[in-house]
Design an enzyme around this catalytic site. Structure first.
Site, PDB file in Angstrom:
ATOM      1  N   ASP A 197     -10.262   3.488  -3.629  1.00  0.00           N
ATOM      2  CA  ASP A 197      -9.773   1.939  -3.566  1.00  0.00           C
ATOM      3  C   ASP A 197     -11.819   1.546  -3.445  1.00  0.00           C
ATOM      4  O   ASP A 197     -12.648   3.007  -3.806  1.00  0.00           O
ATOM      5  CB  ASP A 197     -10.864   2.290  -1.471  1.00  0.00           C
TER       6      ASP A 197
ATOM      7  N   ASP B  69       1.050  -1.297   0.127  1.00  0.00           N
ATOM      8  CA  ASP B  69       0.378  -0.083  -0.011  1.00  0.00           C
ATOM      9  C   ASP B  69       1.021   1.564   0.073  1.00  0.00           C
ATOM     10  O   ASP B  69       1.863   0.925  -0.245  1.00  0.00           O
ATOM     11  CB  ASP B  69      -1.170  -0.396   1.527  1.00  0.00           C
TER      12      ASP B  69
END
Length: 785
Positions: A178, A119
């Protein structure tokens, strides 16, 4: 292909979940269908590294350690994935791998990890592409150094256009933010990822994010579109729902072997856009055996016929083509046009190849339909249906019928039959549809069915489509926030129109509190120009009063305009408004108007040629209808629980050992002149208090509070304690808010899960708590609605 826990469970991950998921993948047959990776996302480690500098699995969540879990997963014939971050901390505040790449990669390899999601939070980046390349390359080298084959999934949210440079570094790379379990999110991700086909290749994949199929926020049609478009875009298929409790419908979507075969085709080619017009998109994906997967995608809100000439695809020329619907299994033939009547938000995927002796195969016949909104009563609405023969050869004895809900009337006003339809010929029929008086506003299905005979044996066949009609009713008496009224339709330059927040971008819910020249609004409509919002008033409303302005998110100097239309007459207009200018108040006379239309304009070209679209806000719009007067309350009403006007309202810390502090502050407030400054510990804490007397919120449906974050953002949740036993009832969401922004965090009472199977009781609330983390955070106006 595999599973990741984040979309369904967030930080609530543990050894039992991962092991039981591995078991479920095997028992449901999903593992046999290709779902092999069981991936652990954020929150699996302790908050601090061990004395040897290595990451430490949380011993409560993972008593067997990650290695023990990996060993278990491997015994099932599956593979284990782990989560890391190319920053100092993960998105949830656990140790990141920036500067620790070698030791972390070796640790994961030693544990038997097979997949790394890497991430991008807390990345300490200067924002340059060079920094992104450096950070992600460092982990690439560290993984290579271990000698263990580990799939490397970059997750930098598409910030530095990784599709242009990541193929030599990673196996897959995220192409955007996301995903959310809702249609606007899915639609925006498809629009972004579908354009990137030239950058994907075998072993190097554009990743539009994990799947939401089965989590409950979308319809079955939308979830099939999710699976269809991921497959045609050659995307990784990572299940994001609880496999252990998945419904038969969810398992059928995830386990469809025909669509999986398209995704996993050994050519590894991402489907390319053949046409994209007005929300109707066609993608073409060549397959290893010479077939083509053709996706007919309808992102609009109405049934539409989506089609493409076969000559516009990569298919070789032929007299006719065989179309196999991968969802229904139905096989049809088409002469030169590949088309389908596709429901709103739906996708039809055909596996297509040349068809020899086509007259032995039923022809492809589409049944299209279009209809205006329906007002209950005698006027009704006009329905137009179109039956088209796309097959090779004439069809005969064509008849069409329309079926509406019980109590509705359907009357044809033109011919419903045709003796024959040659290839590409159509039968168009007009109908009058009437819904009875008193029909509630909502969406209602209308089925249109065509019957016909085909071939030398005159066999009978049918084709049908379902149109979802929209019934509109006028607002009830009262003064109400316009953001609480459902529009008939809306268009927006980017993403959806956002109720009670600005329009931050493509995804729903990605905005902040509406802010115009520093003034905060908790009510309103966030749009991006050009935009248009349509409401049905039915002649029952008198006025609309609203502030308007360019949101402080916009930094351009381009002017915007705001215009209110009653039917087709402009009844209020702002003139030019620019970023930084104080909000202007518009008062619109709506007397006798059937329709209310809100329109914003304000876009142009930047020096580099890109398009600038101003963020335009309808701030605190109030609609007055029926017998309501200016003294009536504005609905829905709110009840303040904590205002922080006289101090901290005795706010305290739930877990005192974890730390944190509160102090009254003027730095952020949405009600009055003060709010609360909260200093949170690493990992966060619950802030609130036990009430002196029970709080009765009967008739209310949700709790809300306003928050402004610092550089790391915060996760906002709400909890209450109820009854004599002070039972804890907590919101189940990890509602992440953006860094350096403000917004309203909301939890419906129906979403608060209580311990011990106790039922949530809004009439007997004994304590109220909000969860915060991220360093310095400001909150205000804890309230019930």
């Amino acid at each position: 292909m595999g599973f990741n826990n984040w979309n369904a469970f967030g930080c609530d991950v543990n050894e039992t979940l991962i092991k039981e998921t591995a078991d479920a993948l095997v028992s449901t047959g999903l593992a046999n269908a290709g779902y092999r990776y069981v991936n652990i996302d954020d929150c699996w480690s302790l908050r601090d590294r061990g004395s040897d500098g290595r990451l430490v699995p949380d011993p409560v969540k993972f008593p067997s350690g990650i290695k023990g879990v990996a060993d278990y997963v491997h015994t099932k014939g599956l593979r284990l994935g782990i989560y890391g971050d190319a920053g100092t901390k993960t998105c949830a505040g656990y140790p990141g791998s920036l500067g620790h790449e070698i030791v972390d990669a070796q640790t994961w390899a030693d544990w038997g990890v097979d997949y790394l999601k890497y991430d991008n939070c807390n990345n300490q980046s200067d924002g340059t592409r060079e920094d992104f390349v450096r950070r992600y390359t460092a982990m690439r080298h560290a993984l290579d150094r271990t000698g263990r084959p580990i799939v490397y999934a970059m997750c930098e949210w598409g910030q530095s256009q990784p599709w242009e440079w990541a193929a030599s570094i990673a196996d897959l790379w995220r192409t955007g933010g996301d995903i959310g379990d809702n249609w606007p999110s899915l639609r925006s991700i498809i629009a972004q990822n579908a354009t990137l086909a030239p950058f994907a290749s075998k072993g190097h994949w554009n990743d539009p994010d994990m799947m939401e199929i089965g989590n409950g926020g979308m319809t079955g049609i939308e979830y099939r579109t999710h699976m269809s478009m991921w497959a045609v875009m050659a995307a990784p298929l990572l299940i994001g729902t609880d496999v252990r409790t998945a419904s038969p419908e969810t398992l059928a979507i995830l386990g469809n072997r025909d669509i999986i075969a398209i995704d996993q085709d050994r050519l590894g080619i991402q489907g390319a856009i053949v046409s994209d017009d007005g929300g109707l998109m066609v993608l073409d994906k060549p397959l290893a055996n010479g077939d083509h997967a053709i996706a007919l995608y309808n992102s609009t809100d109405a049934l539409a016929t989506v089609g493409v000439p076969a000559s516009a695809t990569g298919l070789r020329r032929a007299d006719a083509y065989r179309l196999q619907d991968v969802w229904t299994g139905e096989v049809r033939q088409a002469k030169n046009t590949i088309a389908a009547a596709v429901p709103a938000h739906g996708t039809v995927v055909y596996r297509v190849r040349p068809q020899h002796n086509a007259i032995t195969v039923p022809p492809a016949v589409t049944v299209g339909a279009a209809m205006a909104t329906v007002v209950p009563g005698p006027d009704g609405a006009t329905l137009t249906t179109t039956v088209t023969n796309h097959g090779l050869g004439t069809i005969r004895d064509v008849r069409v019928a329309a079926t509406a809900p019980a109590g509705w009337t359907v009357t044809a006003s033109s011919s419903t039959t045709r003796r024959s339809l040659a290839t590409n010929a159509s039968l168009q029929t007009t109908w009058q549809i009437r819904a009875p008086e008193g029909t509630p506003a909502g969406h209602y299905p209308i089925t249109v069915t065509a019957t016909y005979r085909w071939g030398t044996r005159h066999r009978t066949a049918t084709a049908s489509s379902e149109l979802v009609s929209t019934v509109v009713t006028a607002p009830a008496d009262g003064r109400r926030h316009l953001s609480s009224v459902s529009p008939v339709r809306s268009t927006n330059a980017r993403g959806p129109v956002e109720p009670d927040q600005s329009n931050g971008g493509d995804a729903p819910g990605d905005g902040a509190l509406i802010t115009v020249a520093g003034r905060l609004y908790t009510r309103g409509l966030g749009t991006t120009a050009p935009s248009e919002i349509l409401y049905y008033l039915g002649g029952r409303c008198a006025t609309l009063v609203t502030d308007v302005g360019v949101d402080d998110e916009s930094v351009s100097t381009l002017p915007s305009t705001f215009t209110v239309y009653a039917d087709d007459v402009a009844v209020a207009a702002s003139g030019d408004v620019r970023s930084g200018e104080a909000p202007r108040t518009l008062t619109a006379d709506l007397t006798g108007a059937t329709w209310l239309r809100l329109v914003t304009a304000g876009s142009g070209a930047a020096p580099d040629g890109t398009t600038i679209n101003n963020h335009t806000d309808w701030a605190a719009p109030v609609l007055t209808c029926g017998t309501a007067g200016p003294a009536d309350p504005v609905l829905p009403t709110e009840q303040t629980v904590f205002s922080f006007e006289t101090g901290t309202d005795d706010f305290t810390i739930a877990n005192t050992a974890d730390g944190g502090s509160v102090v009254q502050s003027e730095a952020f407030h949405t009600d009055g002149t003060h709010g609360l400054q909260v200093t949170t510990p690493s990992g966060g804490n619950w802030f609130g208090r036990t009430l002196a007397t029970p709080l009765d919120l009967s008739g209310r449906t949700r709790l809300k509070f306003d928050v402004r974050t610092a550089a790391t953002g915060t996760s906002g949740e709400i909890a209450v304690q109820i009854g004599d036993s002070f039972t804890w009832c907590q919101g189940g969401r990890w509602a992440w808010t953006n860094p350096n922004s403000s917004r309203t965090v909301t939890a419906d009472f129906a979403e608060l899960g209580c311990s011990g199977d106790v039922a949530m009781n809004p009439a007997d609330i004994r304590a109220v708590w909000v969860f915060l983390n991220g360093g310095e955070v400001y909150i205000d106006n804890v309230r019930a609605e």
